[in-house]
Design an enzyme around this catalytic site. Structure first.
Site, mmCIF file in Angstrom:
data_model
loop_
_atom_site.group_PDB
_atom_site.id
_atom_site.type_symbol
_atom_site.label_atom_id
_atom_site.label_comp_id
_atom_site.label_asym_id
_atom_site.label_seq_id
_atom_site.Cartn_x
_atom_site.Cartn_y
_atom_site.Cartn_z
ATOM 1 N N TYR A 1 44.935 42.492 32.764
ATOM 2 C CA TYR A 1 45.108 41.859 34.080
ATOM 3 C C TYR A 1 45.664 42.880 35.084
ATOM 4 C CZ TYR A 1 47.232 38.501 37.444
ATOM 5 O OH TYR A 1 47.616 37.795 38.562
ATOM 6 N N ARG B 1 33.791 24.587 38.373
ATOM 7 C CA ARG B 1 33.398 23.203 38.102
ATOM 8 C C ARG B 1 32.160 22.820 38.911
ATOM 9 N NH1 ARG B 1 38.331 19.457 39.189
ATOM 10 N NH2 ARG B 1 39.469 20.913 37.893
HETATM 11 P P1 NAD Z 1 44.587 29.891 38.607
HETATM 12 O O1 NAD Z 1 44.296 30.348 37.229
HETATM 13 O O2 NAD Z 1 45.419 28.684 38.797
HETATM 14 O O3 NAD Z 1 43.215 29.681 39.400
HETATM 15 C C1 NAD Z 1 42.171 30.581 39.300
HETATM 16 C C2 NAD Z 1 40.893 29.828 39.524
HETATM 17 O O4 NAD Z 1 39.813 30.759 39.350
HETATM 18 C C3 NAD Z 1 40.680 28.676 38.528
HETATM 19 O O5 NAD Z 1 40.488 27.455 39.223
HETATM 20 C C4 NAD Z 1 39.447 29.092 37.739
HETATM 21 O O6 NAD Z 1 38.580 28.003 37.423
HETATM 22 C C5 NAD Z 1 38.766 30.049 38.712
HETATM 23 N N1 NAD Z 1 37.875 30.988 38.030
HETATM 24 C C6 NAD Z 1 38.036 31.633 36.861
HETATM 25 N N2 NAD Z 1 36.947 32.360 36.564
HETATM 26 C C7 NAD Z 1 36.073 32.198 37.595
HETATM 27 C C8 NAD Z 1 34.784 32.688 37.882
HETATM 28 N N3 NAD Z 1 34.135 33.481 37.027
HETATM 29 N N4 NAD Z 1 34.202 32.328 39.038
HETATM 30 C C9 NAD Z 1 34.828 31.496 39.899
HETATM 31 N N5 NAD Z 1 36.051 30.969 39.679
HETATM 32 C C10 NAD Z 1 36.662 31.329 38.530
HETATM 33 O O7 NAD Z 1 45.184 31.139 39.402
HETATM 34 P P2 NAD Z 1 46.107 31.146 40.702
HETATM 35 O O8 NAD Z 1 47.509 31.132 40.257
HETATM 36 O O9 NAD Z 1 45.650 30.138 41.679
HETATM 37 O O10 NAD Z 1 45.814 32.619 41.199
HETATM 38 C C11 NAD Z 1 44.929 32.916 42.260
HETATM 39 C C12 NAD Z 1 45.001 34.406 42.526
HETATM 40 O O11 NAD Z 1 46.359 34.783 42.809
HETATM 41 C C13 NAD Z 1 44.565 35.281 41.340
HETATM 42 O O12 NAD Z 1 43.918 36.426 41.819
HETATM 43 C C14 NAD Z 1 45.879 35.682 40.704
HETATM 44 O O13 NAD Z 1 45.768 36.909 40.039
HETATM 45 C C15 NAD Z 1 46.768 35.811 41.925
HETATM 46 N N6 NAD Z 1 48.184 35.681 41.592
HETATM 47 C C16 NAD Z 1 48.706 34.482 41.216
HETATM 48 C C17 NAD Z 1 50.067 34.406 40.901
HETATM 49 C C18 NAD Z 1 50.701 33.103 40.484
HETATM 50 O O14 NAD Z 1 51.870 33.108 40.073
HETATM 51 N N7 NAD Z 1 50.016 31.979 40.570
HETATM 52 C C19 NAD Z 1 50.872 35.544 40.980
HETATM 53 C C20 NAD Z 1 50.279 36.758 41.321
HETATM 54 C C21 NAD Z 1 48.942 36.811 41.660
HETATM 55 C C1 AKB Z 2 50.923 35.824 35.816
HETATM 56 O O1 AKB Z 2 52.010 35.556 35.270
HETATM 57 O O2 AKB Z 2 49.955 36.327 35.243
HETATM 58 C C2 AKB Z 2 50.822 35.607 37.306
HETATM 59 C C3 AKB Z 2 51.178 36.854 38.032
HETATM 60 C C4 AKB Z 2 52.584 37.197 38.264
HETATM 61 O O3 AKB Z 2 50.297 37.588 38.411
HETATM 62 N N1 AKB Z 2 51.664 34.503 37.663
#
Ligand code: NAD
Ligand code: AKB
Length: 316
Positions: free
Chosen positions: A138, A36
């Site tokens: 992913y 953003r």
């Molecule tokens: P999310 O989708 O809520 O947030 C990701 C953010 O990355 C978003 O705000 C998006 O705008 C930003 N983004 C996307 N493309 C981008 C780019 N090109 N440049 C800069 N920013 C960009 O994800 P999250 O749940 O906060 O996850 C964060 C990290 O944790 C990720 O690496 C995800 O794989 C990992 N993760 C999350 C979960 C979960 O359950 N939330 C589980 C396992 C791993």
């Molecule tokens: C997803 O469901 O993609 C994430 C993760 C487990 O990495 N919450």
């Protein structure tokens, strides 16, 4: 002043992590970045950053004298299946630019992996070291990312640390396009609509964790002495494991008229490819990881905070 930079800061984890880091280190010590152009929701330093732009990343690291990066920018599992090429560019190329910056400027880095590194050939309780044959883009990007982290740590001495988060449940920013998103959506539906159509089947069981534990795990890993970090790919961490039907039943204890129906979509195949549980004994042994929330205490706490957020009285 040396500062901490967070990429993907407006996402589900980033928004909670930035608030926690600012409470600990001061608002001006933490630079939030995301796609953003501007942001006021987090109330502090913010810069737009697309992590595919390595030059801009480098410039921000220099301008703000960054010494630590939490690199959260990513496409998650469901979005990644809809845009696999973009998922590779953001998740792998973005990480590689960051690791190059970390190598040049001796930065400390946190980068999250996921239970998505596992696949159908992984045992149903995933050990720390096991077969990694994911079926999603992913998952492929997360395996590549883990290996990149280990390479930069062993070849160049970059202090990069990582957790394989399970599905995360929180009441702040909504989840951003994953397979475990149902476990957050169902809370809003219970309080706002009284009914929910779940995109996974009732018996689908996945490893999960409440956000306060995920933040404690993240900060605990980053604070641990370097010699205690024996895994430089990524540590398994987990708190509990439940099926969609078990979560629905736990919610029905608090919201008795809540009904759930099931209409599995393309995310069912993703969930079916992931393990039911994760063995996190290496994290427990190496840097004293221990979750605090179980299913019941997570549900209690989520409902208290969501009722407050949505201004819904506890006893309507
Ligand atoms: P999310 O989708 O809520 O947030 C990701 C953010 O990355 C978003 O705000 C998006 O705008 C930003 N983004 C996307 N493309 C981008 C780019 N090109 N440049 C800069 N920013 C960009 O994800 P999250 O749940 O906060 O996850 C964060 C990290 O944790 C990720 O690496 C995800 O794989 C990992 N993760 C999350 C979960 C979960 O359950 N939330 C589980 C396992 C791993
Ligand atoms: C997803 O469901 O993609 C994430 C993760 C487990 O990495 N919450």
């Amino acid at each position: 002043m040396p500062s901490t930079l967070v990429t993907g800061a407006l996402g589900q984890i980033g928004s909670d992590l930035v608030r926690t880091l600012r409470a600990q280190h001061g608002a001006e010590a933490v630079l939030a970045t995301d796609l953003r152009e501007t942001d006021t929701s987090l109330g502090g330093l913010y810069e737009p950053l697309d992590v595919r732009d390595g030059e801009r990343l480098k410039a921000l690291i220099e301008q703000y004298e960054v010494d630590t990066v939490y690199h959260l920018a990513s496409l998650l599992s469901a979005r990644g299946e809809q845009a696999p090429e973009l998922a590779w560019e953001v998740n792998v190329n973005g990480l590689r630019y960051l690791l190059e910056g970390a190598r040049a400027r001796k930065l400390k880095v946190f980068w999250p992996s996921s239970i998505a590194v596992f696949g159908p050939t992984t045992p149903s309780t995933a050990p720390q070291q096991t077969v990694l044959e994911p079926t999603t883009m992913y998952g492929v990007t997360k395996v590549a990312g883990e290996l990149l982290c280990q390479y930069y740590a062993t070849r160049y001495g970059v202090d990069v640390r990582s957790l394989r988060y399970p599905g995360l449940i929180s009441y702040g920013a909504p989840p951003g396009g994953g397979t475990t998103d149902y476990a957050v959506e169902i809370f809003y539906a219970a309080l706002e609509d009284g009914q929910y159509t779940c995109f996974l089947a009732p018996e689908t069981r996945l490893p999960m964790m409440y956000m306060p534990d995920a933040l404690r795990a993240t900060l605990g890993l980053m604070a641990a002495p370097a010699e205690q970090i024996r895994v430089r790919t990524s540590y398994n961490v987990t708190a509990f494991s439940f099926s969609a039907a078990e979560l629905a039943a736990a919610l029905q204890e608090h919201v008795p008229n809540f009904t759930v129906t099931y209409a599995p979509d393309f995310r069912q195949a993703i969930a079916d490819s992931w393990p039911d549980r994760v063995d996190d004994s290496a994290a427990r042994a190496d840097w004293d990881w221990q979750p605090r929330y179980d299913l019941d205490t997570m549900v209690d706490d989520m409902l208290v905070h969501l009722r407050e957020k949505l201004t819904i009285p506890s006893n309507p």
